[in-house]
Design an enzyme around this catalytic site. Structure first.
Site, PDB file in Angstrom:
ATOM      1  N   SER A   1      13.846  33.199  40.483  1.00  0.00           N
ATOM      2  CA  SER A   1      13.976  32.164  39.509  1.00  0.00           C
ATOM      3  C   SER A   1      14.324  30.948  40.260  1.00  0.00           C
ATOM      4  O   SER A   1      15.458  31.040  40.937  1.00  0.00           O
ATOM      5  CB  SER A   1      14.699  32.506  38.256  1.00  0.00           C
TER       6      SER A   1
ATOM      7  N   TYR B   1      22.448  35.123  34.395  1.00  0.00           N
ATOM      8  CA  TYR B   1      21.235  35.400  34.689  1.00  0.00           C
ATOM      9  C   TYR B   1      20.860  34.559  36.218  1.00  0.00           C
ATOM     10  O   TYR B   1      20.260  35.064  36.998  1.00  0.00           O
ATOM     11  CB  TYR B   1      20.065  34.675  33.651  1.00  0.00           C
TER      12      TYR B   1
HETATM   13  P1  NAP Z   1       8.373  38.587  29.770  1.00  0.00           P
HETATM   14  O1  NAP Z   1       6.992  38.096  29.391  1.00  0.00           O
HETATM   15  O2  NAP Z   1       9.795  38.685  28.924  1.00  0.00           O
HETATM   16  O3  NAP Z   1       8.037  39.910  30.218  1.00  0.00           O
HETATM   17  C1  NAP Z   1       9.055  40.984  30.708  1.00  0.00           C
HETATM   18  C2  NAP Z   1       8.532  42.281  31.373  1.00  0.00           C
HETATM   19  O4  NAP Z   1       9.545  43.050  31.876  1.00  0.00           O
HETATM   20  C3  NAP Z   1       8.027  43.263  30.319  1.00  0.00           C
HETATM   21  O5  NAP Z   1       6.898  43.697  30.680  1.00  0.00           O
HETATM   22  C4  NAP Z   1       9.111  43.943  29.811  1.00  0.00           C
HETATM   23  O6  NAP Z   1       8.499  45.331  29.500  1.00  0.00           O
HETATM   24  C5  NAP Z   1       9.685  44.271  31.211  1.00  0.00           C
HETATM   25  N1  NAP Z   1      10.988  44.832  31.248  1.00  0.00           N
HETATM   26  C6  NAP Z   1      12.122  44.370  30.836  1.00  0.00           C
HETATM   27  N2  NAP Z   1      13.335  44.959  31.416  1.00  0.00           N
HETATM   28  C7  NAP Z   1      12.621  46.005  31.841  1.00  0.00           C
HETATM   29  C8  NAP Z   1      13.192  47.223  32.598  1.00  0.00           C
HETATM   30  N3  NAP Z   1      14.663  47.463  32.601  1.00  0.00           N
HETATM   31  N4  NAP Z   1      12.469  48.087  33.241  1.00  0.00           N
HETATM   32  C9  NAP Z   1      11.035  47.957  33.122  1.00  0.00           C
HETATM   33  N5  NAP Z   1      10.575  46.979  32.713  1.00  0.00           N
HETATM   34  C10 NAP Z   1      11.423  45.894  31.899  1.00  0.00           C
HETATM   35  O7  NAP Z   1       8.872  37.713  30.928  1.00  0.00           O
HETATM   36  P2  NAP Z   1       8.223  36.936  32.124  1.00  0.00           P
HETATM   37  O8  NAP Z   1       8.322  35.441  31.573  1.00  0.00           O
HETATM   38  O9  NAP Z   1       6.756  37.119  32.395  1.00  0.00           O
HETATM   39  O10 NAP Z   1       9.103  37.050  33.447  1.00  0.00           O
HETATM   40  C11 NAP Z   1       8.949  37.912  34.521  1.00  0.00           C
HETATM   41  C12 NAP Z   1       9.953  37.661  35.752  1.00  0.00           C
HETATM   42  O11 NAP Z   1       9.795  36.341  35.882  1.00  0.00           O
HETATM   43  C13 NAP Z   1      11.203  38.061  35.339  1.00  0.00           C
HETATM   44  O12 NAP Z   1      11.897  38.427  36.286  1.00  0.00           O
HETATM   45  C14 NAP Z   1      12.054  36.620  35.057  1.00  0.00           C
HETATM   46  O13 NAP Z   1      13.293  36.587  35.197  1.00  0.00           O
HETATM   47  C15 NAP Z   1      11.162  35.715  35.912  1.00  0.00           C
HETATM   48  N6  NAP Z   1      11.014  34.382  35.637  1.00  0.00           N
HETATM   49  C16 NAP Z   1      10.697  34.004  34.556  1.00  0.00           C
HETATM   50  C17 NAP Z   1      10.508  32.589  34.047  1.00  0.00           C
HETATM   51  C18 NAP Z   1       9.646  31.944  32.933  1.00  0.00           C
HETATM   52  O14 NAP Z   1      10.232  30.897  32.445  1.00  0.00           O
HETATM   53  N7  NAP Z   1       8.890  32.822  32.153  1.00  0.00           N
HETATM   54  C19 NAP Z   1      11.062  31.818  34.952  1.00  0.00           C
HETATM   55  C20 NAP Z   1      11.610  31.893  36.266  1.00  0.00           C
HETATM   56  C21 NAP Z   1      11.674  33.399  36.258  1.00  0.00           C
HETATM   57  P3  NAP Z   1       8.808  45.415  27.678  1.00  0.00           P
HETATM   58  O15 NAP Z   1       8.087  44.419  26.996  1.00  0.00           O
HETATM   59  O16 NAP Z   1       8.035  46.988  27.436  1.00  0.00           O
HETATM   60  O17 NAP Z   1      10.164  45.551  27.249  1.00  0.00           O
END
Ligand code: NAP
Length: 248
Positions: free
Chosen positions: A143, A157
């Site tokens: 991130s 985080y």
């Molecule tokens: P998201 O929509 O909340 O999806 C998170 C995914 O991770 C879901 O499939 C969830 O499964 C899974 N998950 C969470 N904890 C887990 C664990 N302990 N073991 C296995 N699976 C787990 O998130 P996203 O926005 O796509 O983010 C994906 C990545 O991008 C993350 O690493 C996040 O930090 C990074 N990121 C996101 C943003 C943003 O603005 N969205 C910005 C910077 C970085 P369940 O639904 O089954 O719980």
């Protein structure tokens, strides 16, 4: 050699977009998730509709026994992993440091740091020529918080993503002579359900005026960078960070 990809947190958001793009590029796909069976099933159906051989596997990436079972399922049903996307992540409610419980900080560090380390370990045991593998690729989803710090919101985080960046650099050098590239993408504000975890589902829309490009990002835009880093088009890139943050 078949392309076999494991996408942690592949059931929603950036992980789901990556699964759909990988399906179009001929990968066999493992969609990992933690709890939401229905979301994982929906993405599974979508990637299968694109012609991909795919499975979904529930496993907590921060639990090594579950990670071992995950990779064994992949061995048996898809073949040895050639690409790992360490995408699963979590964040606590927006708060100052003094309000953060030990449980919350540990949960964040276990999911965002221990999880990718464990998954990389079990991928390397299959990718490295030391263990009979033929190389591979790892992309860590970090991130821009790693370099901005997220003050007043979630410094835990940001620290977890800083650790993931250090892990990316070190592991890339450790594995560079073994045909395994290790890179990272660093998204900014992306429209996914992730922001509900911080207590503000509408966060990206609210903050768009602070983003130099004037808009939040789409998960599909991040997926493009991930799949590019995994591809032979990025054959000389390792230990590299691609920021997908609209100029932040
Ligand atoms: P998201 O929509 O909340 O999806 C998170 C995914 O991770 C879901 O499939 C969830 O499964 C899974 N998950 C969470 N904890 C887990 C664990 N302990 N073991 C296995 N699976 C787990 O998130 P996203 O926005 O796509 O983010 C994906 C990545 O991008 C993350 O690493 C996040 O930090 C990074 N990121 C996101 C943003 C943003 O603005 N969205 C910005 C910077 C970085 P369940 O639904 O089954 O719980």
């Amino acid at each position: 050699m078949d392309k076999v990809i494991v996408i942690t947190g592949g059931s929603r958001g950036i992980g789901a977009a990556t699964a759909l793009l990988a399906a179009r590029q001929g990968y066999k796909i493992c969609i990992n998730y933690l709890a939401d069976d229905a979301a994982a099933h929906e993405v599974l159906e979508q990637v299968r509709a694109l012609g991909a051989l795919a499975i979904s596997v529930r496993a907590d990436v921060s639990n090594e026994d579950e990670v071992i079972s995950l990779f064994l399922r992949v061995d048996q049903e898809l073949g040895p992993v050639t690409a790992l996307v360490n995408n699963a992540g979590t964040v606590g409610h927006k708060s100052r440091l003094e309000e953060m419980s030990e449980f919350r900080v540990l949960h964040t560090l276990k999911t965002n740091v221990l999880g990718p380390i464990l998954c990389a370990k079990h991928a390397v045991l299959r990718m490295s020529p030391r263990y009979g593998g033929q190389g591979g690729n790892i992309v860590n989803v970090s991130s821009v918080a790693a370099r901005l710090g997220s003050p007043g919101e979630y410094v835990d985080y940001a620290a977890s993503k800083g650790a993931l960046d250090a892990f990316t650099i070190g592991l890339s050098k450790e594995l560079a002579g073994e045909g395994i590239r290790v890179n990272a993408v660093r998204p900014g504000y992306i429209f996914t359900d992730f922001h509900a975890l911080s207590g503000d589902p509408g966060r990206v829309s609210k903050l768009e005026s602070m983003i130099p490009m004037g808009r939040g990002g789409r998960p599909e835009e991040v997926a493009e960078a991930i799949v590019w880093l995994l591809s032979d088009k990025a054959s000389y890139a390792t230990g590299t960070f691609v920021d997908m943050a609209g100029g932040r």
